[in-house]
Design a protein around this motif. Structure first.
Motif, PDB file in Angstrom:
ATOM      1  N   PHE A   1      -5.666  -3.021  -6.368  1.00  0.00           N
ATOM      2  CA  PHE A   1      -5.396  -3.024  -4.941  1.00  0.00           C
ATOM      3  C   PHE A   1      -6.691  -2.940  -4.136  1.00  0.00           C
ATOM      4  CE2 PHE A   1      -1.092  -2.447  -6.126  1.00  0.00           C
ATOM      5  CZ  PHE A   1      -0.298  -2.645  -5.011  1.00  0.00           C
TER       6      PHE A   1
ATOM      7  N   ARG B   1      -5.000   5.170  -0.384  1.00  0.00           N
ATOM      8  CA  ARG B   1      -4.708   3.912   0.307  1.00  0.00           C
ATOM      9  C   ARG B   1      -5.950   3.385   1.024  1.00  0.00           C
ATOM     10  NH1 ARG B   1      -4.465   2.176   5.044  1.00  0.00           N
ATOM     11  NH2 ARG B   1      -4.793   4.252   5.907  1.00  0.00           N
TER      12      ARG B   1
ATOM     13  N   CYS C   1      -8.428   1.833  -1.290  1.00  0.00           N
ATOM     14  CA  CYS C   1      -8.029   0.484  -1.683  1.00  0.00           C
ATOM     15  C   CYS C   1      -8.231  -0.511  -0.544  1.00  0.00           C
ATOM     16  CB  CYS C   1      -6.565   0.490  -2.111  1.00  0.00           C
ATOM     17  SG  CYS C   1      -6.246   1.383  -3.643  1.00  0.00           S
ATOM     18  N   SER C   2      -7.827  -0.136   0.671  1.00  0.00           N
ATOM     19  CA  SER C   2      -7.902  -1.081   1.785  1.00  0.00           C
ATOM     20  C   SER C   2      -9.334  -1.406   2.169  1.00  0.00           C
ATOM     21  CB  SER C   2      -7.142  -0.533   2.998  1.00  0.00           C
ATOM     22  OG  SER C   2      -7.759   0.637   3.500  1.00  0.00           O
TER      23      SER C   2
ATOM     24  N   PRO D   1      -0.361  -3.437   3.759  1.00  0.00           N
ATOM     25  CA  PRO D   1       0.728  -2.502   4.052  1.00  0.00           C
ATOM     26  C   PRO D   1       2.000  -3.310   4.289  1.00  0.00           C
ATOM     27  CG  PRO D   1      -0.692  -2.760   5.971  1.00  0.00           C
ATOM     28  CD  PRO D   1      -1.347  -3.513   4.848  1.00  0.00           C
TER      29      PRO D   1
ATOM     30  N   GLN E   1       0.829  -1.203   0.000  1.00  0.00           N
ATOM     31  CA  GLN E   1       0.000   0.000   0.000  1.00  0.00           C
ATOM     32  C   GLN E   1       0.866   1.257   0.000  1.00  0.00           C
ATOM     33  OE1 GLN E   1      -2.768  -0.196   3.248  1.00  0.00           O
ATOM     34  NE2 GLN E   1      -3.871  -1.950   2.419  1.00  0.00           N
TER      35      GLN E   1
END
Length: 209
Positions: free
Chosen positions: A117, A75, A78-79, A123, A53
């Motif tokens: 992603f 990020r 995406c997460s 991460p 990430q």
């Protein structure tokens, strides 16, 4: 030398075959390349591939001119695996460019790699932790298979599906799990003290679960 055939998955960077490409590049089966020479300063340690990430955050700050706060929003999108957030970030990525030499075509190509992603990505700190635990487990399984399987069987009660699967796995490894013995069993699964034919002894407590 030719690289290995692709093994396609539908989970984040794996969907882009990054796991095989990384192995091939690290072992000289595939040349290391970058979408732009400036990316080598960011992706040098990952052989030109976005894996973590943190990689997409740093690439976004360089190519799209994102602030670190904006890159962290990317990020998070995406997460959390929210496609609507990813599409909004694509629009933002298109509008922003870090420097004149990074044109629209490069931005589109890079975001096409970032978008997967949203399915699954780690991460770097999490990836390191999983890799370390995976290495330790593999070492114990190879060097102390009886003790390792006894510990795993203790972790999962027999009545749970995974516990049954571990009994089957023990048999495949040639490790017999013996029935409880009043003279030998401990509370949980444990290596047998005197019977090599039954290298793992079922514990008294394990039998009741």
């Amino acid at each position: 030398m030719t690289s290995r055939p692709s093994t396609r998955c539908t989970a984040g960077p794996l969907s882009e075959n990054v796991h095989n490409d990384f192995a091939d590049r690290k072992n000289g089966r595939q040349p290391v390349s970058y979408d732009h020479p400036d990316l080598e300063s960011i992706l040098g340690e990952t052989s030109g591939l976005m894996i973590y990430q943190e990689d997409i955050m740093r690439v976004a700050t360089l190519v799209a001119g994102f602030s670190m706060t904006e890159a962290d929003d990317l990020r998070k999108a995406c997460s959390k695996k929210i496609r609507e957030m990813i599409r909004a970030q694509r629009s933002k990525f298109r509008r922003r460019r870090g420097a004149p030499r990074y044109g629209r075509e490069l931005g589109e190509a890079i975001f096409n790699k970032i978008e997967p992603f949203a399915d699954y990505a780690f991460p770097k700190s999490h990836a390191y932790g999983y890799a370390l635990l995976g290495y330790q487990n593999a070492w114990l399984k190879v060097n102390y298979p009886v003790e390792y399987m006894a510990a795993l069987l203790t972790s999962f009660p027999r009545r749970q599906g995974q516990g049954v699967g571990l009994l089957e796995r023990s048999a495949q490894m040639g490790i017999t799990v013996g029935v409880p013995d009043v003279n030998e069993s401990f509370a949980e699964y444990a290596p047998s003290l005197s019977r090599p034919d039954d290298p793992v002894r079922t514990g008294r407590r394990a039998q009741r679960r």
